[in-house]
Motif scaffolding. Structure first.
Motif, PDB file in Angstrom:
ATOM      1  N   GLY A  27      -3.788 -12.891   8.046  1.00  0.00           N
ATOM      2  CA  GLY A  27      -5.241 -12.259   7.802  1.00  0.00           C
ATOM      3  C   GLY A  27      -5.344 -11.867   6.430  1.00  0.00           C
ATOM      4  O   GLY A  27      -6.235 -11.222   6.275  1.00  0.00           O
ATOM      5  N   LEU A  28      -4.412 -12.327   5.358  1.00  0.00           N
ATOM      6  CA  LEU A  28      -4.289 -11.810   4.037  1.00  0.00           C
ATOM      7  C   LEU A  28      -4.775 -12.841   3.098  1.00  0.00           C
ATOM      8  O   LEU A  28      -4.295 -14.092   3.376  1.00  0.00           O
ATOM      9  N   ASN A  29      -5.431 -12.607   2.019  1.00  0.00           N
ATOM     10  CA  ASN A  29      -5.614 -13.492   0.924  1.00  0.00           C
ATOM     11  C   ASN A  29      -4.855 -12.926  -0.374  1.00  0.00           C
ATOM     12  O   ASN A  29      -4.093 -11.987  -0.264  1.00  0.00           O
ATOM     13  N   MET A  30      -4.864 -13.371  -1.422  1.00  0.00           N
ATOM     14  CA  MET A  30      -3.883 -12.919  -2.596  1.00  0.00           C
ATOM     15  C   MET A  30      -4.398 -11.509  -2.957  1.00  0.00           C
ATOM     16  O   MET A  30      -3.634 -10.910  -3.293  1.00  0.00           O
ATOM     17  N   THR A  31      -5.723 -11.444  -3.055  1.00  0.00           N
ATOM     18  CA  THR A  31      -5.995 -10.068  -3.414  1.00  0.00           C
ATOM     19  C   THR A  31      -5.422  -8.923  -2.417  1.00  0.00           C
ATOM     20  O   THR A  31      -5.012  -7.864  -2.699  1.00  0.00           O
ATOM     21  N   GLY A  32      -5.760  -9.118  -1.158  1.00  0.00           N
ATOM     22  CA  GLY A  32      -5.205  -8.329  -0.102  1.00  0.00           C
ATOM     23  C   GLY A  32      -3.525  -7.958  -0.273  1.00  0.00           C
ATOM     24  O   GLY A  32      -3.253  -6.688  -0.350  1.00  0.00           O
ATOM     25  N   ALA A  33      -3.104  -8.982  -0.688  1.00  0.00           N
ATOM     26  CA  ALA A  33      -1.485  -8.895  -0.640  1.00  0.00           C
ATOM     27  C   ALA A  33      -1.085  -8.257  -1.847  1.00  0.00           C
ATOM     28  O   ALA A  33      -0.406  -7.339  -1.932  1.00  0.00           O
ATOM     29  N   VAL A  34      -1.753  -8.439  -3.136  1.00  0.00           N
ATOM     30  CA  VAL A  34      -1.400  -7.936  -4.286  1.00  0.00           C
ATOM     31  C   VAL A  34      -1.862  -6.263  -4.173  1.00  0.00           C
ATOM     32  O   VAL A  34      -1.114  -5.216  -4.562  1.00  0.00           O
ATOM     33  N   THR A  35      -3.113  -6.016  -3.327  1.00  0.00           N
ATOM     34  CA  THR A  35      -3.464  -4.580  -3.103  1.00  0.00           C
ATOM     35  C   THR A  35      -2.368  -3.856  -2.423  1.00  0.00           C
ATOM     36  O   THR A  35      -2.003  -2.682  -2.594  1.00  0.00           O
ATOM     37  N   ILE A  36      -1.911  -4.531  -1.221  1.00  0.00           N
ATOM     38  CA  ILE A  36      -0.730  -3.790  -0.394  1.00  0.00           C
ATOM     39  C   ILE A  36       0.406  -3.447  -1.452  1.00  0.00           C
ATOM     40  O   ILE A  36       0.896  -2.467  -1.372  1.00  0.00           O
ATOM     41  N   PHE A  37       0.738  -4.440  -2.202  1.00  0.00           N
ATOM     42  CA  PHE A  37       1.955  -4.380  -3.059  1.00  0.00           C
ATOM     43  C   PHE A  37       1.820  -3.236  -3.956  1.00  0.00           C
ATOM     44  O   PHE A  37       2.579  -2.420  -4.326  1.00  0.00           O
ATOM     45  N   LEU A  38       0.667  -3.038  -4.840  1.00  0.00           N
ATOM     46  CA  LEU A  38       0.434  -1.954  -5.624  1.00  0.00           C
ATOM     47  C   LEU A  38       0.237  -0.831  -5.205  1.00  0.00           C
ATOM     48  O   LEU A  38       0.692   0.284  -5.683  1.00  0.00           O
ATOM     49  N   LYS A  39      -0.203  -0.739  -3.904  1.00  0.00           N
ATOM     50  CA  LYS A  39      -0.230   0.565  -3.049  1.00  0.00           C
ATOM     51  C   LYS A  39       1.163   1.152  -2.830  1.00  0.00           C
ATOM     52  O   LYS A  39       1.676   2.309  -2.738  1.00  0.00           O
ATOM     53  N   ALA A  40       1.962  -0.029  -2.422  1.00  0.00           N
ATOM     54  CA  ALA A  40       3.193   0.509  -2.184  1.00  0.00           C
ATOM     55  C   ALA A  40       4.156   0.869  -3.449  1.00  0.00           C
ATOM     56  O   ALA A  40       5.095   1.762  -3.356  1.00  0.00           O
ATOM     57  N   VAL A  41       3.941   0.283  -4.469  1.00  0.00           N
ATOM     58  CA  VAL A  41       4.423   0.722  -5.896  1.00  0.00           C
ATOM     59  C   VAL A  41       4.065   2.101  -5.992  1.00  0.00           C
ATOM     60  O   VAL A  41       4.906   2.968  -6.553  1.00  0.00           O
TER      61      VAL A  41
END
Length: 56
Positions: A27-41
């Motif tokens: 249920g993720l697109n590239m924007t969602g995945a990058v957002t999750i990654f950056l929030k984890a950073v």
């Protein structure tokens, strides 16, 4: 998301396709995945995984 900037990334097309085949069923697109990654950073104050030198 008012005032959300647009960001451009250069990706290997095959890598992008492989990632999208994994992300879409989640249920993720590239924007969602990058957002999750950056929030984890931000949360981890660094990369959210261990980075190792291949020589060691």
């Amino acid at each position: 998301m008012a005032n959300t900037p647009t960001t451009t990334m250069r990706l290997d097309p095959e890598l992008k396709d492989q990632a999208m085949r994994i992300l879409e069923p989640l249920g993720l697109n590239m924007t969602g995945a990058v957002t999750i990654f950056l929030k984890a950073v931000v949360r981890e104050n660094g990369l959210p995984f261990e980075v190792k030198n291949k020589e060691n």
